[in-house]
Write an enzyme that holds these catalytic residues in place. Structure first.
Site, PDB file in Angstrom:
ATOM      1  N   HIS A 266       0.837  -1.208   0.000  1.00 40.10           N
ATOM      2  CA  HIS A 266       0.000   0.000   0.000  1.00 40.10           C
ATOM      3  C   HIS A 266       0.874   1.261   0.000  1.00 40.10           C
ATOM      4  CE1 HIS A 266      -3.689   2.333   1.183  1.00 40.10           C
ATOM      5  NE2 HIS A 266      -2.779   3.119   1.710  1.00 40.10           N
ATOM      6  N   GLU A 267       1.793   1.336   0.940  1.00 44.67           N
ATOM      7  CA  GLU A 267       2.624   2.545   1.040  1.00 44.67           C
ATOM      8  C   GLU A 267       3.552   2.667  -0.170  1.00 44.67           C
ATOM      9  OE1 GLU A 267       1.591   4.599   3.182  1.00 44.67           O
ATOM     10  OE2 GLU A 267       0.429   3.194   4.411  1.00 44.67           O
ATOM     11  N   HIS A 270       1.767   4.604  -2.727  1.00 38.91           N
ATOM     12  CA  HIS A 270       1.878   6.044  -2.474  1.00 38.91           C
ATOM     13  C   HIS A 270       3.252   6.539  -2.914  1.00 38.91           C
ATOM     14  CE1 HIS A 270      -1.850   6.768  -0.333  1.00 38.91           C
ATOM     15  NE2 HIS A 270      -1.589   5.879   0.598  1.00 38.91           N
ATOM     16  N   GLU A 296      -4.846   7.682  -2.752  1.00 36.37           N
ATOM     17  CA  GLU A 296      -5.365   6.371  -2.338  1.00 36.37           C
ATOM     18  C   GLU A 296      -5.627   5.470  -3.534  1.00 36.37           C
ATOM     19  OE1 GLU A 296      -5.833   4.803   0.759  1.00 36.37           O
ATOM     20  OE2 GLU A 296      -4.530   6.461   1.302  1.00 36.37           O
TER      21      GLU A 296
END
Ligand code: ZN
Length: 501
Positions: A266-267, A270, A296
């Site tokens: 997830h990160e 980003h 997101e």
């Protein structure tokens, strides 16, 4: 005194470099406070942060800056597209700040400071009545500020737009209605099916091995470690100082490797966004993602649509077995795919699976609308929360700590922010659908070289930074405006197969 366009644009560039330097300093201090600073260091840090905040406030809110920005706006046709956008965003920021009387803004900051610490205590002791008066004041202040920003608009729309340019109830209401109508019935069907066995995910998974896994994942996701590293915090996040200095964090838990596995992915999503910005945004106001929803969309695209796909889990399975031979020796890649996609309603948003997650957001969105409309008293909020959790997820809220007190957002004045989490997933589904015209994501993933996917996103989303409004990022990338059916179709298809509905 008169100025020429070239003088004015030089001053504009200098202003942005200075604003950026303050942001850089504040960012490093905040990161340090969450990762390395000793527990007793808060006071000195608070003073420094306050000093830096007032310096950068004065830099933006003063008559010279105002004159500069209005001058440049009046000569917009002589500016480059980038400069015109910089002026537009800076001027918006300037006007927003100037609309709130300085004394009221300071009082609001003080209130938030207090509300946040009371919230911590209230959550820890499961004491909603302790927090309620502060929440009431935050709501009251935000309704008042909304009136300063845009007196003719509904306060909820004002805050949605503050969080994401162009966002309104008019865009969100049909989105959530579509979710409720299409995904609601699937949730009910899943609840009646035999549940997936994910017990093997919960064993002892040594943390030093999980750290090795994180390095492996970042390399697989084409993260350039020259410009991005990983640290450890209580709550995973990504921060960035410029496109050549991006930091992600995760939290390792001995009881399962899955939380760190998916938080690192997830990160990394980003981080890839920030690493993929065009160079010309550096040190300007456009240096960063278009909005939290668009951000997101990138993290969730990687976490869910890449990371939780069969192809990806099959790809990394040999590495997982190598790192955790005794724990995963008797497990298949297919069993892993099913386990990490298991859906089960729970009271906690941040632990929710892909299918139930947007319903947690819907509960918050509806309550926020009622609060901003002044339709509900703070005393009644826990009951309203419980009603909606029962209605949408069919679960009983055990207590306020696992109910209305679970998230920090409202104590920090973040009203209108939750929808970005659900919108991000919906954007991701539409972006993936568009990507399939150009490449076959599952085949690319299976090859083990994910650079075509990263390159595609860089070209169509990442590089623009804040040059485009969120709606235009989607339009530009997908060739069509936002359409929530990509998301509902994706969820319906995935979970219908997984649970053989
Ligand atoms: Zn995120």
């Amino acid at each position: 005194m008169t100025m020429t366009i070239s003088e004015a644009t030089q001053t504009l560039a200098q202003l942005q470099r200075e604003l950026h330097a303050y942001r850089h300093a504040v960012g490093v201090i905040r990161l340090d406070s969450l990762t390395a600073a000793p527990p007793g260091s808060a006071r000195g840090r608070g003073e420094t942060l306050q000093f830096l905040a007032s310096k950068s406030y004065d830099l933006l809110v003063n008559p010279d800056t105002a004159r500069l920005l209005y001058f440049l706006r009046d000569h917009e046709d002589e500016l480059t597209a980038h400069q015109a956008r910089e002026v537009q965003l800076l001027l918006e920021e300037y006007e927003n700040i100037s609309k709130v009387p300085a004394g009221e803004y300071a009082a609001y900051r003080a209130l938030i400071n207090q509300a946040e610490s009371v919230w911590h205590e209230a959550k820890r002791t499961n004491d909603y009545p302790l927090f309620a008066p502060y929440l009431g004041q935050v709501v009251e202040t935000m309704r008042r500020f909304a009136g300063y920003y845009a007196p003719d608009r509904d306060p909820m729309d004002v805050w949605l737009n503050q969080n994401e340019r162009g966002l309104s109830r008019e865009k969100l209401d049909p989105f959530f209605t579509e979710l409720r109508e299409k995904i609601g019935p699937i949730l009910h069907h899943v609840a009646r099916q035999p549940q997936i066995d994910d017990s093997f995910l919960f064993q002892s998974y040594p943390i030093y091995r999980q750290r090795e896994l994180a390095d492996y994942l970042m390399e697989l996701l084409c993260i350039d470690r020259q410009y991005c590293n990983i640290g450890e915090t209580e709550h995973p996040f990504t921060t960035r100082f410029n496109k050549r200095d991006v930091r992600i964090t995760t939290k390792y838990q001995e009881r399962s490797f899955a939380p760190a596995l998916f938080s690192v992915i997830h990160e990394s999503g980003h981080a890839l966004y920030e690493l993929g910005l065009d160079d010309e945004h550096t040190n300007t106001f456009l240096d960063g993602g278009a909005s939290s929803s668009i951000h997101e969309s990138q993290s969730r695209l990687f976490e869910n649509m890449v990371g939780r796909s069969r192809a990806f889990l099959s790809l990394i399975f040999p590495k997982l077995q190598e790192l955790f031979p005794s724990q995963l020796g008797g497990v298949t890649a297919e069993a892993l795919y099913r386990a990490v996609n298991k859906s089960q309603p729970s009271p906690i948003r941040i632990e929710a699976d892909e299918l139930t997650y947007p319903f947690h957001i819907m509960v918050r969105y509806e309550i926020e609308k009622a609060m901003m409309a002044g339709e509900v008293s703070t005393e009644r909020l826990p009951a309203l929360w419980a009603e909606k959790m029962e209605q949408y997820l069919g679960i009983q809220v055990p207590d306020d700590a696992h109910g209305i007190l679970q998230d920090s957002h409202w104590s920090g004045g973040k009203i209108g922010y939750f929808p970005s989490y659900a919108l991000g997933s919906a954007y991701a589904a539409q972006i993936m659908a568009r990507m399939r015209f150009d490449l076959d994501p599952q085949r690319v993933i299976a090859s083990g070289d994910l650079s075509p996917i990263v390159g595609w996103l860089r070209e169509r989303v990442h590089r623009y930074g804040m040059l485009l409004d969120p709606d235009d990022v989607i339009l530009n990338c997908c060739g069509a405006p936002f359409d929530p059916t990509y998301y509902t179709d994706y969820l319906a298809d995935k979970y219908t197969r997984l649970y053989q509905l």
